[in-house]
Design an enzyme around this catalytic site. Sequence first.
Site, short mmCIF file in Angstrom:
data_model
loop_
_atom_site.label_atom_id
_atom_site.label_comp_id
_atom_site.label_asym_id
_atom_site.label_seq_id
_atom_site.Cartn_x
_atom_site.Cartn_y
_atom_site.Cartn_z
NE ARG A 102 -2.47 0.71 3.73
CZ ARG A 102 -3.27 1.13 4.68
NH1 ARG A 102 -4.57 1.11 4.51
NH2 ARG A 102 -2.80 1.54 5.83
CB THR A 144 -1.68 7.21 -3.53
OG1 THR A 144 -1.05 5.91 -3.58
CG2 THR A 144 -0.73 8.25 -4.10
CG ASP A 152 2.49 -2.39 9.15
OD1 ASP A 152 2.76 -3.55 8.77
OD2 ASP A 152 2.53 -1.40 8.37
CG ASP A 154 6.13 -2.73 9.84
OD1 ASP A 154 6.77 -3.19 8.88
OD2 ASP A 154 5.81 -1.53 9.93
#
Length: 211
Positions: A106, A110, A202, A205
């Site tokens: 991602r 944007t 996340d 991560d």
Amino acid sequence: MPDSKNLNVLNHPLIQQKLTYLRDKRTDSAGFRDLLNELSALMVYEITRQLPTRKISVQTPLEDSSGNILANPVILVPILRAGLAMCDGILHLIPQARVGHLGLYRDEKTLQAISYYKKFPNDMSHSDIFIIDPMLATGGSAVSAIDKVKTAGGKRIYFVCLVAAPEGVAKINNQYGDIPIYTAALDRELNEKSYILPGLGDAGDRIYGTV
Ligand code: PRP
Ligand code: URA
């Protein structure tokens, strides 16, 4: 089991318990990976209840008999990176499944899903295909993955995630109303950076220790 259009929340107590431990910020990468694999297996066990089976003959040590096996081959399509960490748990239950890899990330500004890798098995059209990714946030990655699987000939497609945001569910429903979504939780909302709240952070991560 359906809760709203094509959305299925898997409420099994073990799934919910493991998801709660996964959300906990004190869970380290090793613990996170273990829980993710266990959860993925439990979820697929629940989802595959509805798959069609076919009868085959089998010889026991004592006599000829028959038994049931899955009617269709299974293909897993993990969305890299985080989806890859769900594969082993599922392959433990369905070792004959083939795996198609799809690299998407991602873009932070944007939020568009950027594609960087794709390697699918031949002949997707006769298989039950599970697209897997722990997080369904804006839905950009999921819709991009579904596009690619459909373009490759995939027909019976299921989207499997751990945590879904209402925005992502709506995006899949609007663009692909025929695709069932399976999740362990439907969370509240996205924050200003399109992270899921309360979520689990996340996923990539936390799995790979890249924070
Ligand atoms: C995460 C997650 C999904 C995506 C969800 O991946 O694993 O693929 O974000 O967000 P979306 O629904 O808004 O598209 P990320 O892009 O962080 O890549 P990574 O797994 O390589 O870290
Ligand atoms: N991707 C993640 O890993 N977590 C989120 O909350 C949203 C997207």
